[in-house]
Design a protein around this motif. Structure first.
Motif, PDB file in Angstrom:
ATOM      1  N   PRO A  80       0.837  -1.205   0.000  1.00 12.56           N
ATOM      2  CA  PRO A  80       0.000   0.000   0.000  1.00 12.56           C
ATOM      3  C   PRO A  80       0.871   1.254   0.000  1.00 12.56           C
ATOM      4  O   PRO A  80       1.979   1.262   0.554  1.00 12.56           O
ATOM      5  N   SER A  81       0.364   2.320  -0.602  1.00  8.21           N
ATOM      6  CA  SER A  81       1.164   3.544  -0.721  1.00  8.21           C
ATOM      7  C   SER A  81       1.746   4.037   0.602  1.00  8.21           C
ATOM      8  O   SER A  81       2.927   4.404   0.660  1.00  8.21           O
ATOM      9  N   PRO A  82       0.976   4.051   1.714  1.00  6.67           N
ATOM     10  CA  PRO A  82       1.549   4.580   2.955  1.00  6.67           C
ATOM     11  C   PRO A  82       2.679   3.732   3.523  1.00  6.67           C
ATOM     12  O   PRO A  82       3.428   4.201   4.391  1.00  6.67           O
ATOM     13  N   GLU A  83       2.801   2.470   3.061  1.00  3.60           N
ATOM     14  CA  GLU A  83       3.769   1.552   3.652  1.00  3.60           C
ATOM     15  C   GLU A  83       5.037   1.378   2.811  1.00  3.60           C
ATOM     16  O   GLU A  83       5.937   0.628   3.219  1.00  3.60           O
ATOM     17  N   VAL A 132      -5.313   8.304  -2.020  1.00  6.11           N
ATOM     18  CA  VAL A 132      -4.750   7.325  -1.103  1.00  6.11           C
ATOM     19  C   VAL A 132      -3.734   7.989  -0.184  1.00  6.11           C
ATOM     20  O   VAL A 132      -2.900   8.785  -0.629  1.00  6.11           O
ATOM     21  N   THR A 133      -3.805   7.657   1.078  1.00  7.79           N
ATOM     22  CA  THR A 133      -2.870   8.178   2.071  1.00  7.79           C
ATOM     23  C   THR A 133      -1.429   7.889   1.641  1.00  7.79           C
ATOM     24  O   THR A 133      -1.101   6.771   1.249  1.00  7.79           O
ATOM     25  N   PHE A 180      -7.862   7.413   1.805  1.00  8.84           N
ATOM     26  CA  PHE A 180      -8.097   6.027   2.201  1.00  8.84           C
ATOM     27  C   PHE A 180      -6.830   5.227   1.968  1.00  8.84           C
ATOM     28  O   PHE A 180      -5.874   5.700   1.359  1.00  8.84           O
ATOM     29  N   ASN A 181      -6.828   3.994   2.427  1.00  8.37           N
ATOM     30  CA  ASN A 181      -5.648   3.150   2.278  1.00  8.37           C
ATOM     31  C   ASN A 181      -5.504   2.579   0.874  1.00  8.37           C
ATOM     32  O   ASN A 181      -4.401   2.272   0.442  1.00  8.37           O
ATOM     33  N   THR A 182      -6.626   2.397   0.165  1.00 10.48           N
ATOM     34  CA  THR A 182      -6.568   1.816  -1.176  1.00 10.48           C
ATOM     35  C   THR A 182      -7.488   2.591  -2.121  1.00 10.48           C
ATOM     36  O   THR A 182      -8.465   3.217  -1.699  1.00 10.48           O
ATOM     37  N   GLU A 188     -11.261   1.499  -2.217  1.00  7.27           N
ATOM     38  CA  GLU A 188     -12.174   2.150  -1.283  1.00  7.27           C
ATOM     39  C   GLU A 188     -12.695   3.464  -1.853  1.00  7.27           C
ATOM     40  O   GLU A 188     -13.874   3.805  -1.705  1.00  7.27           O
TER      41      GLU A 188
END
Length: 282
Positions: free
Chosen positions: A93-96, A158-159, A180-182, A185
């Motif tokens: 995921p983008s934030p990770e 996305v965050t 959002f995370n994805t 969503e």
């Protein structure tokens, strides 16, 4: 230059040695963790991709993976000495993305990862291997004709993405932004009317619009809001950059890059720019 994996004989000797000297290991043996350095001679390589981006990085119902980023990552892995069955795919995921690289959970990331000066403070990049542009995905019966309209919208992105940051910093500071995370969503919100537009790179938006279940529901607004250079993310100080750059250039020179673009993004009617010049060399 390809990375060389240990030979079967060497691996057998190592296994016997470890058996004679130790009963186990403190590491988690889950087959899904990378070394941050091309597997370090491991029999597998762990690559971060998106699992929910049609046309780019998508985990299919049968458990396989498809998309342009998947094809680029698979080609690079092959040049590093790894067959497709040697690849462990890690959802990213983008934030990770930065966290996965810093911890060494993945060897590299190919996940619509825009090269920015801020990110380069904590991770390295190879490439770029693609140029995209930020746009909006809207409902098919609606129109957005100028950037000035965006400030009045409720947007989703996305965050941790550059798209979300661009909204805040540049073209729509007054817009109501829901991170959002994805992207999946966000798409749900766009479909049920709680979101006016999903904003991210046009490649990602085209992939969603072209999905069978979405045909006729959504369209791209057609606004080039930014230029995004996708790079291969690497742990800071990784020695893989030169080899990955060479792999990307070979993929371009041999026509495999163009073939992958057409296969994965062509069905969405997406017209990609020519392959970019590789700039991330030091």
């Amino acid at each position: 230059m390809k990375l060389r994996k240990a030979s079967a004989l060497a691996a057998s000797v190592l296994a016997l040695t470890l058996t004679a000297t130790a009963c186990g290991s403190s590491d988690d043996d889950n087959g899904g963790s990378g070394s941050g350095n091309g597997g370090g001679g491991s029999d597998t390589i762990t690559i971060g991709i998106k699992f929910d981006q049609p046309g780019l990085g998508l985990k299919t119902p049968d458990g396989s993976f498809a998309g342009f980023d998947v094809d680029v990552a698979t080609y690079i892995a092959g040049e590093l000495g790894y067959a497709p069955e040697d690849i462990v795919w890690e959802e990213t995921p983008s934030p990770e993305r930065e966290n996965l690289l810093k911890r060494g959970d993945v060897d590299f990331i190919v996940a619509t990862y825009s090269i920015t000066d801020t990110r380069k403070e904590s991770v390295d990049f190879a490439g770029p291997y693609f140029v995209a542009h930020q746009d909006l995905l809207i409902r098919a019966d609606e129109e957005i004709t100028s950037e000035s309209d965006i400030n009045d919208l409720t947007l989703c992105s996305v965050t941790g993405s550059t798209s979300a940051q661009n909204v805040k910093d540049d073209f729509a500071p007054d817009a109501r932004l829901h991170p959002f995370n994805t992207y999946s969503e966000c798409l749900t919100g766009l479909e049920n009317g709680t979101i006016d537009a999903l904003t991210t790179d046009d490649t990602i938006l085209a992939g969603y619009a072209a999905q069978e279940q979405n045909v006729g529901k959504f369209k791209l607004a057609g606004l080039n809001l930014s230029e995004e250079h996708y790079g291969v993310g690497l742990q800071k100080g990784s020695d893989l950059r030169d080899d990955i750059n060479a792999a990307i250039q070979k993929m371009i020179d041999e026509g495999e890059w163009s073939a992958a673009v057409e296969k994965n993004l062509g069905p969405a009617g997406y017209e990609a720019e020519a392959a970019p010049e590789i700039t991330e060399t030091n």
